[in-house]
Design an enzyme around this catalytic site. Structure first.
Site, mmCIF file in Angstrom:
data_model
loop_
_atom_site.group_PDB
_atom_site.id
_atom_site.type_symbol
_atom_site.label_atom_id
_atom_site.label_comp_id
_atom_site.label_asym_id
_atom_site.label_seq_id
_atom_site.Cartn_x
_atom_site.Cartn_y
_atom_site.Cartn_z
ATOM 1 N N LYS A 59 9.572 90.686 25.853
ATOM 2 C CA LYS A 59 8.865 89.520 25.284
ATOM 3 C C LYS A 59 7.551 89.957 24.639
ATOM 4 O O LYS A 59 7.169 89.458 23.580
ATOM 5 C CB LYS A 59 8.585 88.481 26.382
ATOM 6 C CG LYS A 59 9.812 87.696 26.812
ATOM 7 C CD LYS A 59 9.425 86.624 27.822
ATOM 8 C CE LYS A 59 10.593 85.717 28.154
ATOM 9 N NZ LYS A 59 10.213 84.640 29.089
ATOM 10 N N SER A 80 4.713 86.386 30.015
ATOM 11 C CA SER A 80 5.086 86.287 31.422
ATOM 12 C C SER A 80 6.535 85.836 31.530
ATOM 13 O O SER A 80 7.057 85.171 30.633
ATOM 14 C CB SER A 80 4.160 85.282 32.116
ATOM 15 O OG SER A 80 4.401 85.262 33.500
ATOM 16 N N ASP A 81 7.172 86.214 32.629
ATOM 17 C CA ASP A 81 8.533 85.757 32.886
ATOM 18 C C ASP A 81 8.700 85.597 34.395
ATOM 19 O O ASP A 81 8.167 86.390 35.170
ATOM 20 C CB ASP A 81 9.569 86.749 32.345
ATOM 21 C CG ASP A 81 10.969 86.156 32.363
ATOM 22 O OD1 ASP A 81 11.211 85.192 31.624
ATOM 23 O OD2 ASP A 81 11.815 86.640 33.131
ATOM 24 N N THR A 82 9.429 84.565 34.776
ATOM 25 C CA THR A 82 9.645 84.274 36.195
ATOM 26 C C THR A 82 11.131 84.256 36.500
ATOM 27 O O THR A 82 11.917 83.717 35.716
ATOM 28 C CB THR A 82 9.040 82.893 36.550
ATOM 29 O OG1 THR A 82 7.642 82.914 36.266
ATOM 30 C CG2 THR A 82 9.245 82.554 38.020
ATOM 31 N N ALA A 117 6.476 88.403 36.450
ATOM 32 C CA ALA A 117 5.849 89.562 35.823
ATOM 33 C C ALA A 117 4.923 89.074 34.712
ATOM 34 O O ALA A 117 5.219 88.095 34.028
ATOM 35 C CB ALA A 117 6.905 90.500 35.259
#
Length: 200
Positions: A59, A80-82, A117
């Site tokens: 990303k 960010s990624d969850t 992250a």
């Protein structure tokens, strides 16, 4: 450095959390032609922590490329990624209501991990962090699960729920970062912003 970043996220919750830090931002969202969802495909047997960090890196790559193509003024780019994980099983966003019911049925009565992250890119430098939290659900009945899914809240959310929403009545315990479970761990994010030279 000015207290300003580009936020490459469509999530209203991440915007809200960044505002909580007092950071000014502009959204740096994908163009119509970009397949942002394709970045979120997991590799075979990929561990959840490796997955969420890899996706966040991808990303950030895409967002930095976007920044250059649009010839925008330079500033740090935040991504960010969850993901939700039960053991090594990754729970992404549900395909539809039935998929949301399946996910919640599997998570009910158990404790799962929420991994978020964060990555920041600026001036050829990259900073990254990982937040891991644990969430315990009570044993939910099929009726309770269907009632929650009927609110529409689970769609578009990793693990088919939003911690700050109605599902909270079924959560018995949380350990870790509440903001991380929402999608942007504030302690880790503040550390990255400070490492990039922002004064927050």
């Amino acid at each position: 450095m000015a207290n300003f970043v580009y936020l490459a996220s469509q999530s209203p919750r991440r915007r809200q959390l960044l505002e909580q830090l007092g950071v000014n931002y502009e959204l740096l969202l994908p163009d119509d032609g970009e397949d942002a969802e394709a970045l979120e495909l997991a590799l075979p047997n990929e561990a959840p922590a490796a997955y969420v960090q890899r996706v966040t890196g991808l990303k950030l790559d895409a967002a930095l490329k976007r920044l250059a193509q649009r010839q925008l003024p330079p500033a740090p780019v935040l991504c960010s990624d969850t993901t939700v994980a039960l053991g090594r099983v990754i729970y992404g966003k549900p395909d539809d209501a039935a998929d949301a019911v399946r996910m919640l049925s599997e998570l009910a009565g158990k404790t799962h991990r929420v991994l978020t992250a964060v990555a920041l890119g600026h001036n050829e430098q990259r900073h990254a962090a990982l937040s891991t939290s644990r969430v315990s659900f009570e044993a939910m009945t099929p009726e309770q699960i269907r009632a929650y899914v009927a609110t529409g809240e689970p769609l578009g959310k990793a693990g088919a729920y939003a911690i700050q929403g109605r599902v909270a009545m079924h959560i018995t315990r949380i350990t870790g970062s509440y903001s991380g479970i929402m999608g942007l761990p504030l302690w880790e994010t503040a550390s990255l912003l400070q490492a990039a030279g922002l004064s927050i």
